[in-house]
Design a protein around this motif. Structure first.
Motif, short mmCIF file in Angstrom:
data_model
loop_
_atom_site.label_atom_id
_atom_site.label_comp_id
_atom_site.label_asym_id
_atom_site.label_seq_id
_atom_site.Cartn_x
_atom_site.Cartn_y
_atom_site.Cartn_z
N THR A 2 -43.01 69.08 107.02
CA THR A 2 -42.51 69.21 105.66
C THR A 2 -41.19 68.47 105.48
OG1 THR A 2 -43.59 71.35 105.44
CG2 THR A 2 -41.88 70.86 103.86
N VAL A 3 -40.30 68.55 106.47
CA VAL A 3 -39.01 67.86 106.39
C VAL A 3 -39.23 66.35 106.38
CG1 VAL A 3 -36.82 67.43 107.56
CG2 VAL A 3 -37.70 69.77 107.40
N VAL A 4 -40.12 65.86 107.24
CA VAL A 4 -40.41 64.43 107.29
C VAL A 4 -40.97 63.97 105.94
CG1 VAL A 4 -41.85 62.66 108.37
CG2 VAL A 4 -40.75 64.40 109.78
N ARG A 5 -41.89 64.73 105.38
CA ARG A 5 -42.46 64.37 104.07
C ARG A 5 -41.36 64.32 103.01
NH1 ARG A 5 -46.09 67.99 100.09
NH2 ARG A 5 -46.34 66.41 98.50
N SER A 6 -40.48 65.31 103.03
CA SER A 6 -39.39 65.36 102.06
C SER A 6 -38.48 64.14 102.19
CB SER A 6 -38.60 66.66 102.27
OG SER A 6 -37.46 66.69 101.45
N ILE A 7 -38.13 63.77 103.41
CA ILE A 7 -37.26 62.61 103.64
C ILE A 7 -37.94 61.33 103.16
CG2 ILE A 7 -36.20 61.18 105.44
CD1 ILE A 7 -35.68 63.87 106.96
N VAL A 8 -39.22 61.18 103.47
CA VAL A 8 -39.96 60.00 103.01
C VAL A 8 -39.96 59.93 101.48
CG1 VAL A 8 -42.27 58.95 102.88
CG2 VAL A 8 -41.38 59.75 105.08
N LEU A 9 -40.16 61.07 100.84
CA LEU A 9 -40.15 61.10 99.37
C LEU A 9 -38.77 60.76 98.81
CD1 LEU A 9 -42.45 64.18 98.76
CD2 LEU A 9 -42.95 61.79 98.17
N PHE A 10 -37.72 61.23 99.46
CA PHE A 10 -36.37 60.87 99.02
C PHE A 10 -36.15 59.36 99.14
CE2 PHE A 10 -34.49 65.31 99.76
CZ PHE A 10 -34.34 65.55 98.41
N VAL A 11 -36.62 58.77 100.22
CA VAL A 11 -36.47 57.32 100.40
C VAL A 11 -37.27 56.56 99.34
CG1 VAL A 11 -36.97 55.38 101.95
CG2 VAL A 11 -35.90 57.46 102.86
N LEU A 44 -38.38 52.62 87.36
CA LEU A 44 -37.66 53.84 87.01
C LEU A 44 -38.63 54.95 86.59
CD1 LEU A 44 -34.59 52.33 85.15
CD2 LEU A 44 -34.57 53.58 87.33
N GLY A 45 -39.69 54.58 85.91
CA GLY A 45 -40.72 55.56 85.56
C GLY A 45 -41.39 56.13 86.80
N ALA A 46 -41.65 55.28 87.78
CA ALA A 46 -42.25 55.74 89.04
C ALA A 46 -41.33 56.72 89.75
CB ALA A 46 -42.57 54.56 89.94
N TYR A 47 -40.04 56.44 89.72
CA TYR A 47 -39.07 57.35 90.32
C TYR A 47 -39.21 58.75 89.73
CZ TYR A 47 -34.75 59.98 90.02
OH TYR A 47 -33.85 61.01 89.99
N GLY A 48 -39.41 58.82 88.43
CA GLY A 48 -39.53 60.11 87.76
C GLY A 48 -40.67 60.96 88.29
N PHE A 49 -41.71 60.31 88.80
CA PHE A 49 -42.85 61.06 89.33
C PHE A 49 -42.68 61.44 90.79
CE2 PHE A 49 -44.73 59.03 85.64
CZ PHE A 49 -45.42 60.09 85.08
N VAL A 50 -41.95 60.66 91.54
CA VAL A 50 -41.83 60.89 92.98
C VAL A 50 -41.20 62.26 93.27
CG1 VAL A 50 -40.77 60.08 95.12
CG2 VAL A 50 -41.83 58.45 93.57
N ALA A 51 -40.21 62.65 92.53
CA ALA A 51 -39.55 63.94 92.77
C ALA A 51 -40.51 65.11 92.63
CB ALA A 51 -38.36 64.11 91.83
#
Length: 112
Positions: A2-11, A44-51
């Motif tokens: 879960t932490v690895v997934r979270s870090i990848v999503l932050f990147v 920027l729109g894609a960023y909105g979905f990643v979170a």
């Protein structure tokens, strides 16, 4: 995992947001045109979905932690893409921000 997934999503979020802002900057300030601006808007729109893909359910916590990733990522982007050379205070500040990310997102919490 879960932490690895979270870090990848932050990147991924940082690449989309910082890259999108950079593309718009290039389109407007460097006169590269509407195609660059449009690509920036899409990023920027894609960023909105990643979170929304973060495993953590609290929007405020995710966005607060992402702020630290954004700070460090912006300096890294500047180094890689624009040849920016951060000074020691930039590096120290970014490290403090990333420490804040770790505390906010990954500190053990009691189940309530």
């Amino acid at each position: 995992m879960t932490v690895v997934r979270s870090i990848v999503l932050f990147v991924l979020a940082a690449v989309a947001e910082i890259g999108g802002a950079w593309l718009i900057w290039q389109g407007v300030r460097e006169h590269r045109g509407a195609l660059w601006i449009g690509a920036g808007i899409v990023a920027l729109g894609a960023y909105g979905f990643v979170a929304t893909l973060q495993p953590e359910a609290n929007f405020g916590r995710i966005l607060a932690a992402y702020g630290g990733v954004f700070v460090a990522g912006s300096l890294a982007w500047g180094m890689v893409v624009d040849g920016y050379r951060p000074d020691r205070f930039d590096v120290i500040g970014a490290a403090i921000c990333l420490l804040g990310v770790a505390v906010i997102m990954y500190a053990p919490r009691a189940v309530s």
